[in-house]
Scaffold this motif. Structure first.
Motif, mmCIF file in Angstrom:
data_model
loop_
_atom_site.group_PDB
_atom_site.id
_atom_site.type_symbol
_atom_site.label_atom_id
_atom_site.label_comp_id
_atom_site.label_asym_id
_atom_site.label_seq_id
_atom_site.Cartn_x
_atom_site.Cartn_y
_atom_site.Cartn_z
ATOM 1 N N LEU A 274 0.685 -1.124 0.276
ATOM 2 C CA LEU A 274 0.301 -0.001 0.148
ATOM 3 C C LEU A 274 0.863 0.866 -0.353
ATOM 4 C CD1 LEU A 274 -3.134 0.503 -0.193
ATOM 5 C CD2 LEU A 274 -2.781 0.152 2.367
ATOM 6 N N ILE A 275 0.612 2.339 -0.834
ATOM 7 C CA ILE A 275 1.406 4.009 -0.209
ATOM 8 C C ILE A 275 0.215 4.316 -0.467
ATOM 9 C CG2 ILE A 275 2.639 4.855 -1.799
ATOM 10 C CD1 ILE A 275 3.105 3.180 -3.962
ATOM 11 N N LYS A 276 0.852 5.574 0.346
ATOM 12 C CA LYS A 276 -0.465 6.735 1.196
ATOM 13 C C LYS A 276 0.769 8.238 0.902
ATOM 14 C CE LYS A 276 -4.241 4.080 1.179
ATOM 15 N NZ LYS A 276 -5.349 4.891 0.880
ATOM 16 N N THR A 277 -0.433 8.839 1.561
ATOM 17 C CA THR A 277 0.209 10.479 1.102
ATOM 18 C C THR A 277 0.337 10.821 2.937
ATOM 19 O OG1 THR A 277 -1.348 11.224 0.019
ATOM 20 C CG2 THR A 277 0.509 11.098 -1.259
ATOM 21 N N ARG A 278 0.873 11.398 3.127
ATOM 22 C CA ARG A 278 0.472 12.259 4.667
ATOM 23 C C ARG A 278 -0.480 12.706 4.820
ATOM 24 N NH1 ARG A 278 6.120 16.259 5.647
ATOM 25 N NH2 ARG A 278 5.071 16.648 3.179
ATOM 26 N N GLY A 279 -1.470 12.462 6.057
ATOM 27 C CA GLY A 279 -2.342 12.805 6.289
ATOM 28 C C GLY A 279 -3.361 12.369 5.535
ATOM 29 N N GLN A 280 -3.478 10.872 4.632
ATOM 30 C CA GLN A 280 -4.131 10.326 4.726
ATOM 31 C C GLN A 280 -4.676 9.404 5.704
ATOM 32 O OE1 GLN A 280 -3.265 8.939 0.132
ATOM 33 N NE2 GLN A 280 -4.868 9.962 0.063
ATOM 34 N N GLN A 281 -5.692 8.474 5.448
ATOM 35 C CA GLN A 281 -6.097 7.481 6.363
ATOM 36 C C GLN A 281 -5.957 5.769 5.302
ATOM 37 O OE1 GLN A 281 -9.726 7.111 8.450
ATOM 38 N NE2 GLN A 281 -10.538 6.410 6.920
ATOM 39 N N VAL A 282 -5.592 4.585 6.012
ATOM 40 C CA VAL A 282 -5.756 3.659 5.853
ATOM 41 C C VAL A 282 -6.454 2.558 6.603
ATOM 42 C CG1 VAL A 282 -3.475 3.250 6.985
ATOM 43 C CG2 VAL A 282 -3.686 1.636 5.084
ATOM 44 N N THR A 283 -7.122 1.623 5.979
ATOM 45 C CA THR A 283 -7.474 0.528 6.706
ATOM 46 C C THR A 283 -7.185 -1.039 6.170
ATOM 47 O OG1 THR A 283 -9.358 1.570 7.382
ATOM 48 C CG2 THR A 283 -10.132 -0.631 7.626
ATOM 49 N N LEU A 284 -6.505 -1.843 7.290
ATOM 50 C CA LEU A 284 -5.567 -3.463 6.602
ATOM 51 C C LEU A 284 -6.588 -3.673 6.935
ATOM 52 C CD1 LEU A 284 -2.074 -2.176 8.055
ATOM 53 C CD2 LEU A 284 -3.232 -1.906 6.018
ATOM 54 N N SER A 285 -6.548 -4.734 6.833
ATOM 55 C CA SER A 285 -7.660 -6.141 6.841
ATOM 56 C C SER A 285 -6.697 -7.463 7.334
ATOM 57 C CB SER A 285 -8.562 -6.729 6.080
ATOM 58 O OG SER A 285 -9.364 -7.475 6.178
ATOM 59 N N CYS A 286 -7.214 -8.166 8.588
ATOM 60 C CA CYS A 286 -6.324 -9.953 8.698
ATOM 61 C C CYS A 286 -7.671 -10.179 8.945
ATOM 62 C CB CYS A 286 -5.866 -9.103 10.225
ATOM 63 S SG CYS A 286 -5.444 -10.897 10.986
ATOM 64 N N GLU B 36 1.346 9.555 8.751
ATOM 65 C CA GLU B 36 3.071 10.305 9.014
ATOM 66 C C GLU B 36 3.644 9.401 8.247
ATOM 67 O OE1 GLU B 36 3.492 10.830 13.247
ATOM 68 O OE2 GLU B 36 1.543 12.390 13.708
ATOM 69 N N LEU B 37 4.814 9.606 8.017
ATOM 70 C CA LEU B 37 5.888 9.745 7.383
ATOM 71 C C LEU B 37 6.880 8.428 8.136
ATOM 72 C CD1 LEU B 37 8.569 12.506 6.045
ATOM 73 C CD2 LEU B 37 6.495 10.938 4.495
ATOM 74 N N GLY B 38 6.628 8.736 9.507
ATOM 75 C CA GLY B 38 7.073 7.333 10.179
ATOM 76 C C GLY B 38 6.261 6.125 10.324
ATOM 77 N N ASP B 39 5.173 6.183 9.763
ATOM 78 C CA ASP B 39 4.016 4.869 9.969
ATOM 79 C C ASP B 39 4.578 4.265 8.979
ATOM 80 O OD1 ASP B 39 1.372 7.365 10.116
ATOM 81 O OD2 ASP B 39 2.833 6.426 11.652
#
Lengths: 115, 111
Positions: free
Chosen positions: A11-23, A82-85
């Protein structure tokens, strides 16, 4: 028996966006844990769910959240990226209760890159 | 500061050599686990040690849990290229469901 599956794998995202991961855990497993793995910090515990309840949480900011559904499938969400994520996010499942006494089965992870 | 410190951080050895990886903490654990992780995959559990002073053998791998249950070691005899990977120790505190991983040891076995 199918192993732990995680989607998406990359997954590639930009700063400020949100993301959902599934398991999706192994069938019959009721405990799902999430971990973040980075070269600098190693593998760090995010949180653990059992029967739709969060039982334990690691030392991460509130931007990191998760939930578990009645079929034991779990999602984790990171808001205001954030970049650190940028990291490999691993999910693990186990049968019931004590992670230090049971075998946790890990999925292959979702590699998140934040630009 | 990590709860579980591993040494060495990196290890590169020739096939057939022996090696030892250490996992140390100032905290007492009810048990410690060792995992191996290969690139592109999640960690896979190798062993769980529960009793202080316990020694477990898994083919060429020997695991030891310290008497005080604060440290553990992994010894590999006659290393093979298939042993290459990231070795992680791990343990839980409290109720057993807040899990901590060690800093990791990256092992490369050269044929």
């Amino acid at each position: 028996k199918a192993g732990v599956t995680q989607t998406p794998r990359y997954l590639i995202k930009t700063r400020g966006q949100q993301v959902t991961l599934s398991c999706s855990p192994i069938s019959g497993h009721r405990s799902v844990s999430w971990y973040q793995q980075t070269p600098g910090q190693g593998l760090q515990f995010l949180f653990e769910y059992f029967s739709e309840t969060q039982r334990n949480k690691g030392n991460f900011p509130g931007r990191f959240s998760g939930r578990q559904f009645s079929n034991s499938r779990s999602e984790m969400n990171v808001s205001t990226l954030e970049l650190g994520d940028s990291a490999l996010y691993l999910c693990a499942s186990s049968l019931v209760a004590r992670l230090d006494q049971e075998t946790q089965y890990f999925g292959p992870g979702t590699r998140l890159l934040v630009l | 500061t990590q709860l579980l410190e591993q040494s060495p951080q990196f290890l590169s050895i020739q096939e057939g050599e022996n090696l030892t990886v250490y996992c140390n903490s100032s905290s007492v654990f009810s048990s410690l686990q060792w995992y191996r992780q290969e690139p592109g995959e999640g960690p896979v559990l190798l062993v769980t040690v529960v009793t202080g002073g316990e020694v477990k053998k898994l083919k060429r791998l020997t695991f030891q849990f310290g008497d005080a249950r604060k440290d553990s070691s992994l010894h590999i005899t006659a290393a093979q290229p298939g042993d290459t990977g990231l070795y992680l120790c791990a343990g839980a505190l409290g109720t057993g469901n807040q899990f901590y991983f060690g800093t990791g040891t990256s092992l490369t076995v050269i044929p």
